[in-house]
Write an enzyme that holds these catalytic residues in place. Structure first.
Site, mmCIF file in Angstrom:
data_model
loop_
_atom_site.group_PDB
_atom_site.id
_atom_site.type_symbol
_atom_site.label_atom_id
_atom_site.label_comp_id
_atom_site.label_asym_id
_atom_site.label_seq_id
_atom_site.Cartn_x
_atom_site.Cartn_y
_atom_site.Cartn_z
ATOM 1 N N SER A 195 43.720 42.042 42.055
ATOM 2 C CA SER A 195 42.621 42.866 41.565
ATOM 3 C C SER A 195 41.405 41.988 41.333
ATOM 4 O O SER A 195 41.455 40.772 41.529
ATOM 5 C CB SER A 195 43.023 43.544 40.255
ATOM 6 N N LYS A 196 40.352 42.616 40.897
ATOM 7 C CA LYS A 196 39.071 41.948 40.633
ATOM 8 C C LYS A 196 39.233 40.664 39.798
ATOM 9 O O LYS A 196 38.482 39.702 39.958
ATOM 10 C CB LYS A 196 38.156 42.909 39.852
ATOM 11 N N ARG A 197 40.211 40.682 38.906
ATOM 12 C CA ARG A 197 40.418 39.525 38.031
ATOM 13 C C ARG A 197 40.691 38.243 38.823
ATOM 14 O O ARG A 197 40.465 37.147 38.352
ATOM 15 C CB ARG A 197 41.624 39.774 37.118
ATOM 16 N N GLU A 199 32.794 41.088 50.351
ATOM 17 C CA GLU A 199 32.241 40.198 49.329
ATOM 18 C C GLU A 199 32.362 38.747 49.773
ATOM 19 O O GLU A 199 31.499 37.923 49.499
ATOM 20 C CB GLU A 199 32.961 40.395 47.998
ATOM 21 N N GLY A 225 39.295 37.427 41.636
ATOM 22 C CA GLY A 225 38.191 37.148 42.569
ATOM 23 C C GLY A 225 37.898 38.433 43.334
ATOM 24 O O GLY A 225 38.450 39.482 43.010
#
Ligand code: GLU
Length: 486
Positions: free
Chosen positions: A247-249, A257, A251
């Site tokens: 997940s976003k945590r 992106e 990276g």
């Protein structure tokens, strides 16, 4: 005779292309290229409510960035477009009706209120969720608002062989009578996926592990239609470094992106290949051609793959160092244009950029990082911003520092050549002359001309900045020291 390899990447446009989705695309593509097979892209856009604007464009951009090209599809302009399930609704409708006629499926008229009530009762009674088969034997005809459900056989198990996981068995009793055609005229994922994999002659389905539980439903449909199922291989899930769902945590999760941040597509490709596949457990770097040559399903692991951002950064750095100076500059230009502060005049002067970049080639981990304060800003901006204290060596005071710069300034002013060798031959003996250590003098000069304490080699940096800029910055540093002398 073995059948030709035909594989597909079948994304739903419900969000930006996740690292995991693109890994699936890439493995299918590698498998096709390795076997001289065919790779197709099929957009599974049958869930209208979950379709996200821009997701399709994002998916295609991600594929293009990594050079994952496909081999066929309906003509769109001069090129092949991907297949779109939303353009094939007639096929699914017709084939679902056939299943009803042949007794494998039925129309269900249950209202959404009834279904919600049923679900609430199931939850309250701690019963497994699932349709209670109310309409299964009513022999209802089609009507607006009706759906078509599959008549899941109640007895028996479904077993299949997965190329990665071996034999997998599901009890049919755990599956409910799932929907094939929704009331909005769109098929469900299960129906459209099976029909298209058959009509598009897909030989192997390589998809993420999360779809494993859908496979028994698909096999029942293959059976009902009388189609031969493809061979399945469910790819290991990708976890973050703490072994939780990526997940976003951990990276960025969208492949775009990474593109934005200036990772090289060839490095990203190499990195993605190793998320669940390995050649010999030790080789880390592979060109695209090597990956095509070596890729095999046998070497895909069953255990989860770990997304290690440090490894990606390391890998990107190794690919950056492999670029020729010319190529490095060409590819870095757009990132410098984008990332340098607005006051820097655009377009940048490529010949100047080509002098700057070799000095940071070794240190850069991504192209995006090049346009950072630490790496290159001081080469481009006019006025440096740093505190006077940064100029002062811990064993010297403000006055001695200013005096040291005064002398350096005089020497630099006298120079008619301003190359690294000349600069070294002048500044090195100067430290002895004024009774300081070379490191003290160089440290102060470094900060004066860059505003930083860690930079590329000092004399080369000075050469690139040029005599005027160096002199101007040393003067400014002296003023800074004297102004704040108290
Ligand atoms: N549309 C599904 C997805 O979004 C495809 C799964 C499959 O490959 O069968 O991943």
């Amino acid at each position: 005779m073995t059948e030709p390899v035909r594989v597909r990447y079948a994304p739903s446009p419900t969000g930006l292309p996740h690292v995991g989705n693109i890994r699936t695309a890439f493995f299918n593509w590698l498998f096709a290229r390795h076997n001289n097979g065919t790779f197709i892209v099929r957009i599974e856009d049958t869930d209208v409510a979950r379709t996200v604007p821009g997701a399709l464009e994002g998916i295609l951009e991600g594929l293009e960035w990594l050079g994952i090209d496909w081999d066929e599809g309906p003509r769109a302009g001069g090129d092949f477009g991907p297949y779109f399930q939303s353009q094939r609704l007639d096929i699914y409708n017709k084939m679902a009706k056939e299943l009803v006629e042949r007794g494998f499926a039925y129309y269900c008229h249950c209202s959404s209120e009834r279904l919600e009530k049923m679900r609430a009762e199931q939850t309250a009674n701690k019963k497994p969720p699932g349709y209670d088969r109310c309409c299964r034997d009513l022999g209802l005809g089609g009507a607006p608002g009706a759906v078509i459900r599959y008549k899941t056989p109640l007895e028996a198990k479904t077993t299949f062989h997965d190329l990665i996981r071996g034999d997998v068995t599901f009890e049919n009793a755990t599956l409910d009578d799932f929907v094939l055609m929704k009331s909005d005229g769109y098929p469900t994922y299960h129906l459209a996926n099976v029909i298209d994999d058959h009509l598009m002659k897909i030989s192997h389905v390589l998809r993420a592990e999360e779809w494993l539980s859908s496979t028994p439903r698909h096999l029942m449909l293959y059976n009902a239609f009388g189609f031969k199922p493809p061979i399945f291989a469910h790819l290991p899930i990708i976890l973050g470094s703490d072994r939780s769902k990526l997940s976003k945590r951990h990276g960025a999760v969208s492949i775009l992106e990474y593109k934005e941040q200036g990772y090289l597509p060839e490095a990203m490709m190499n990195f993605l290949a190793l998320l669940g596949w390995s050649f010999d457990d030790k080789t880390e770097t592979f060109s695209k051609e090597e990956l095509i040559k070596h890729f095999s399903i046998e070497r895909i692991s069953q255990t989860s793959a770990i997304f290690n951002k440090e490894k990606l950064d390391w890998m990107d750095g190794t690919y950056i160092r492999k670029l020729s100076p010319h190529e490095f500059a060409e590819r870095a230009m757009p990132f410098l244009e984008k990332g340098l502060p607005p006051e820097v005049k655009r377009p940048l002067d490529i010949s100047y950029v080509k002098k700057v970049l070799p000095l940071v080639h070794e240190r850069a981990k991504t192209l995006g990082e090049l346009a950072s304060k630490e790496l290159t800003w001081f080469f481009f901006i006019d006025k440096l911003d740093y505190p006077a204290e940064l100029l002062i060596d811990k064993k010297l005071d403000r006055k001695a520092t200013a005096a040291m710069l005064d002398v350096a300034l005089v020497r630099l002013d006298e120079l008619s050549a301003f190359d690294a060798d000349t600069l070294e031959s002048v500044l090195r003996p100067l430290s002895d002359e004024i009774g300081v250590k070379a490191g003290q003098l160089f440290g102060t000069v470094r900060t004066a001309i860059t505003g930083l304490t860690a930079t590329p080699p000092l004399f080369q940096t000075m050469e690139v900045l040029g005599q005027n800029t160096c002199m101007k910055r040393i003067k400014e540093a002296i003023t800074k020291l004297k102004e704040n002398a108290g």
